[in-house]
Design an enzyme around this catalytic site. Sequence first.
Site, short mmCIF file in Angstrom:
data_model
loop_
_atom_site.label_atom_id
_atom_site.label_comp_id
_atom_site.label_asym_id
_atom_site.label_seq_id
_atom_site.Cartn_x
_atom_site.Cartn_y
_atom_site.Cartn_z
N VAL A 22 0.81 -1.22 0.00
CA VAL A 22 0.00 0.00 0.00
C VAL A 22 0.85 1.27 0.00
CG1 VAL A 22 -1.99 -1.09 1.07
CG2 VAL A 22 -0.24 -0.06 2.54
N LYS A 23 2.13 1.16 -0.33
CA LYS A 23 2.97 2.35 -0.36
C LYS A 23 2.92 3.01 -1.74
CE LYS A 23 4.44 2.30 3.87
NZ LYS A 23 3.73 1.14 4.40
N THR A 24 3.40 4.27 -1.79
CA THR A 24 3.29 5.06 -3.01
C THR A 24 3.93 4.35 -4.20
OG1 THR A 24 3.38 7.04 -1.65
CG2 THR A 24 3.64 7.34 -4.03
#
Length: 400
Positions: free
Chosen positions: A185-187
């Site tokens: 769920v990171k950029t």
Amino acid sequence: MPGFEIFGDEEKREVLEVLESGVLFRYGFEGQRGRQWKVRRFEEAFARYTGASHAQAVTSGTAALKVALAALGVGAGDEVITQGFTFVATWEAILDIGAVPVFTEIDLSLNMDPADLEKKITPRTKAIIPVHMMGAPARIEEIMAIADKHGIAVIEDTAQAAGARLHGRHLGTFGAIGTFSFDSVKTITTGEGGMCISNDASLWQRMDQYHDHGHDHLPNPGGRGGEGRLFIGFNYRMMEIQGAIGLAQLAKLDAMVEAQQHNKNILREAAAAIPGVQFRDLLDPAGDSATFLTFLLPDKAKTDTVADVLRAAGAVATRWSENTWHYYPNWEHLLEGKTPCNDGWPFTLHGKRRYVYDPQALPKTVAILERALTYQVPVRLAPEQETSICTALAQAARAL
């Protein structure tokens, strides 16, 4: 917000090159792999992107913190100061290396309060880990000034802020080491994975060795085995498929941040209509990676009202005071000293409790976060999602 929103042909092409070579391991197999060195190229590209001299890829953001702490020589009995609003990985890494986490308050930047940091420093403080929460910078220049005055190393936990800058300088490059996460769920995401960056060649060399069982890799770059070992290590190696995805994702990062900034401004304008609303302090709006929009109401009662309206409208906002993963008073496993170890380690040593945490130790943090509501900002804001959130925020404004 997550990089998986824009998976495309670029990621597929990079991954297929790995699969066609048949080599998933980042070291060795020179004859079989041909020219495919995905993890090494990802490290080099990430260092160039951030302006750091060196980058070390690892298996996760948590591993990045552990590797950074080990490289700095942090160990049993040392104290490491971090903040009471962060993902649990920050202090789990501190505990896992045998050190003692010490927690500071946050301020309206929703990051470490430098004034409280200075109060928490003791002769046992070995490192400071400010966290750039939700894509925006901590007061890192003030924190560095305090750390330098006391001769203490700083690790920047930049897990949530890849692509963010402060006055043009990438977050993660202010301290001795900057750590990043590339989880799902990171950029930018590699599924799992992380990175350490540093401008100190000796620290990078220690990280390089520690993350691969102590191999020094020096006589045989890209290879391993047969070298001398300066110290023991562990296995935190990134594999080639992760490196391949990371290369494709990194090339898109600036465009992703630009899209998030645009979408955040849309949501921010809608939230601004709520009477008495306040936004978090942004030290450099232009450098905000804009992964989250956080706004605060004047008191808890008004926050409850707005949260209820948003929930009823189907546009639920995150309440960090109800969150069990990022909020100090809700870390019951820390506060109660829960551990799988029969002897109670790391909370207990030789039958004696090493430290006890007071659930009421951070009243300022509680007072701020119980008034805060947050939306994740997508890279691609669908028209129906924009309408849903903006309509719900307008309803909340009328409710007050």
